[in-house]
Design a protein around this motif. Sequence first.
Motif, mmCIF file in Angstrom:
data_model
loop_
_atom_site.group_PDB
_atom_site.id
_atom_site.type_symbol
_atom_site.label_atom_id
_atom_site.label_comp_id
_atom_site.label_asym_id
_atom_site.label_seq_id
_atom_site.Cartn_x
_atom_site.Cartn_y
_atom_site.Cartn_z
ATOM 1 N N SER A 13 39.667 31.587 39.074
ATOM 2 C CA SER A 13 39.104 32.877 38.662
ATOM 3 C C SER A 13 37.584 32.780 38.602
ATOM 4 O O SER A 13 37.011 31.704 38.811
ATOM 5 C CB SER A 13 39.674 33.316 37.303
ATOM 6 O OG SER A 13 39.226 32.462 36.269
ATOM 7 N N THR A 40 40.654 34.692 42.855
ATOM 8 C CA THR A 40 40.434 36.092 42.507
ATOM 9 C C THR A 40 39.212 36.594 43.281
ATOM 10 O O THR A 40 38.426 35.813 43.824
ATOM 11 C CB THR A 40 40.191 36.278 41.008
ATOM 12 O OG1 THR A 40 38.955 35.638 40.648
ATOM 13 C CG2 THR A 40 41.327 35.670 40.183
ATOM 14 N N LEU A 94 40.926 36.861 32.953
ATOM 15 C CA LEU A 94 42.213 36.448 33.509
ATOM 16 C C LEU A 94 43.209 36.132 32.409
ATOM 17 O O LEU A 94 44.390 36.492 32.499
ATOM 18 C CB LEU A 94 42.037 35.240 34.423
ATOM 19 C CG LEU A 94 43.327 34.827 35.115
ATOM 20 C CD1 LEU A 94 43.747 35.862 36.146
ATOM 21 C CD2 LEU A 94 43.214 33.464 35.760
ATOM 22 N N ASP A 105 46.346 41.738 40.820
ATOM 23 C CA ASP A 105 45.775 40.998 41.940
ATOM 24 C C ASP A 105 46.782 39.931 42.352
ATOM 25 O O ASP A 105 47.854 39.798 41.750
ATOM 26 C CB ASP A 105 44.405 40.407 41.596
ATOM 27 C CG ASP A 105 44.443 39.335 40.525
ATOM 28 O OD1 ASP A 105 45.555 39.014 40.025
ATOM 29 O OD2 ASP A 105 43.381 38.799 40.169
#
Length: 401
Positions: A13, A40, A94, A105
């Motif tokens: 992330s 991400t 996250l 996502d």
Amino acid sequence: MSLAQRRILLGVSGGIAAYKSCELVRRLRDLGAEVRVVMTENAAHFVSATTFQALSGQPVRSSLWDAEAEAAMGHIELARWAERIIIAPASADLIARLAHGMANDLLTTVCLASAAPLYVAPAMNQQMWAHPAVQANVDTLRQRGVHLLGPASGDQACGDIGSGRMLEPLELREAMVASFGVQELRGLKVVVSAGPTYEDIDPVRFIGNRSSGRMGFAVAEAAAQAGAEVTLVAGPVSIATPPGIARRIDVRSAAQMRDAVVTASAGADIYIAAAAVGDYRPAEVADHKLKKSDGAPLELRLTENPDILVTLAAQTVRPFLVGFAAETHDVERYAQDKLKRKGLDMIAANQVGGGLGFEAADNALTLYGPEGAIELPRASKTELARQLVAKVAERYRAVRG
């Protein structure tokens, strides 16, 4: 150590710590692991997909809207492929999305669609990590069985100093190795006490201490992860029961904790006394609220509480006993004295006060026993608990087989 043919999905992330994840991929592959990376959108601002592809030898996925991959239900394929999922770094955003079950996502969708154990390595500013919302989300994940790795404490990219640093790649690799390895305490019964005790003065007031219980709860969770059947005896704290705990007993006073621990320890293999048990209690407890009396001082007569470790040490058949010594000064001297005087097998000593020990996110310990002193440097209480349990298991096996 080996991770040969183990399938590990690394989620990345957004955060400056993403650069460490490049080394993590390399370290995992050094031990033979197959690594696939899911990024991400924000992670791509810190490290490119090309870098991860070169290091992993596999295409990097970042979008649910990859038409070619999703034509074959690519996210489901990834979810089924993974034996372990580790997210490093895991940002506050996250962690929040995982805690709330969002699938907005590719990475969060894969996490929801996979039955693989999930490991999360938080990385964020120390103030963000300390925020009640983040801690609530972390507690939610723990309750669901998610394994938290870190964070560590130290210098941060923003210039702050505190808890929130992502664990180093080698530490994360060790956690992956351990997750596939032999559980050191499998087949053993372990009792852990945690938190403070409160001694009532009257129906309104009490004598207590500043223990949060977090170290003891982390020890209980680490023992469960090591395969033990864990009974957790908890003083008055507001902490959710860690995943994997077989039984939790809530108590308030030192006498109640003694009774619960002695009962739970019958037939137990190991007792880890992480609770901060009060040494004294009021000799008399008023049945009504005590009132002020024209400025006259209130005098309390205290009497000594029963000593749980001494009680267990005196038994003919007793568990392996691990004590804790939280001291403000002369830590080694007091710890060594307690080890010998109470007949313990091991003692974990730490300095408290000045931001250390109680009410802190991290800690440091020195273990004393017949083999001498073992230093466990300052780390998050979760990581420190894992190291402590490993040392306890090692010493237990050496003594009792």
